[in-house]
Design an enzyme around this catalytic site. Sequence first.
Site, PDB file in Angstrom:
ATOM      1  N   GLU A   1      31.085  16.921  -0.567  1.00 37.08           N
ATOM      2  CA  GLU A   1      32.551  16.783  -0.554  1.00 37.08           C
ATOM      3  C   GLU A   1      33.018  15.528   0.172  1.00 37.08           C
ATOM      4  OE1 GLU A   1      31.895  18.656   3.494  1.00 37.08           O
ATOM      5  OE2 GLU A   1      30.836  18.425   1.588  1.00 37.08           O
TER       6      GLU A   1
ATOM      7  N   HIS B   1      26.616  16.536   2.498  1.00 38.61           N
ATOM      8  CA  HIS B   1      28.044  16.789   2.287  1.00 38.61           C
ATOM      9  C   HIS B   1      28.487  16.232   0.929  1.00 38.61           C
ATOM     10  CE1 HIS B   1      29.439  18.294   6.224  1.00 38.61           C
ATOM     11  NE2 HIS B   1      28.456  17.566   6.741  1.00 38.61           N
TER      12      HIS B   1
ATOM     13  N   CYS C   1      25.925  21.878   4.787  1.00 39.33           N
ATOM     14  CA  CYS C   1      25.580  21.417   6.130  1.00 39.33           C
ATOM     15  C   CYS C   1      25.430  22.613   7.073  1.00 39.33           C
ATOM     16  CB  CYS C   1      26.592  20.384   6.635  1.00 39.33           C
ATOM     17  SG  CYS C   1      25.960  19.412   8.051  1.00 39.33           S
TER      18      CYS C   1
END
Length: 249
Positions: free
Chosen positions: A194, A192, A102
């Site tokens: 994660e 993202h 990001c």
Amino acid sequence: MEKAGTRKFAVILCADESEHVKQAYGGYLKVFMGLLGEEDETWHVYRAMHGELPCMADVHTYDGFVITGSCSDAHGDDRWINDLVSFLRSLDSMKKKVLGVCFGHQILSRALGGKTGRAMKGWDIGVTSVNLSPSANKLLSSLHIPSQLPIIECHRDEVWQPPPYAEVIACSEKTGVEMFRYGDHMMGIQGHPEYNKDILRHLLDRLLQRNLIQACQAETAKASLEAQEPDREAWKRLCRGFLTGQLSW
């Protein structure tokens, strides 16, 4: 104590953690370790917003670096952002593995000579399908990565122009540069990998409270979370493969 011969990675944290992430997950270091880490590896965190970066004498001891998301603009001029740009250029000269996520994707592009700014199509929040390029499809076939990869997104900035000599390896309906690679040692991901749905839902609430998004945008994002699952396992294979040198560009 670190074991000799084990891999060692650093997360360069570019945002202050929310109370929810700290209480529910133990902070973003553990969030990234949950996706990317394996047993017998060493992971450290540096809080770039507060002036923390690895000293150059220690950089050679790391196998790779992960640059996180941020509420700040990658095209900003804060001192810590300029320090991070200089640090990333040093990592490039050393051919160190760097994965940008990001804001990390955008600041990595800036450090390498690309251009970033406000996204042409506005906020992209929710689960988005990312389309890999034909060359990326071919490269990642050994890792069994599908050509379309759902990922959680939350950004209002984007890479306008990738760095010279970089290759754009994924795009989406709203974002032209979802992923890029630079040589075989640097890679940026706009989304993202994660994040899970819980993290995004709490982030949406914070964005609403700060009047950074409208209620209709939050509802659309929440609807996308119900309609589609991010392919975390595929993203894990892709990111781990990159950080551990399993990809030969």
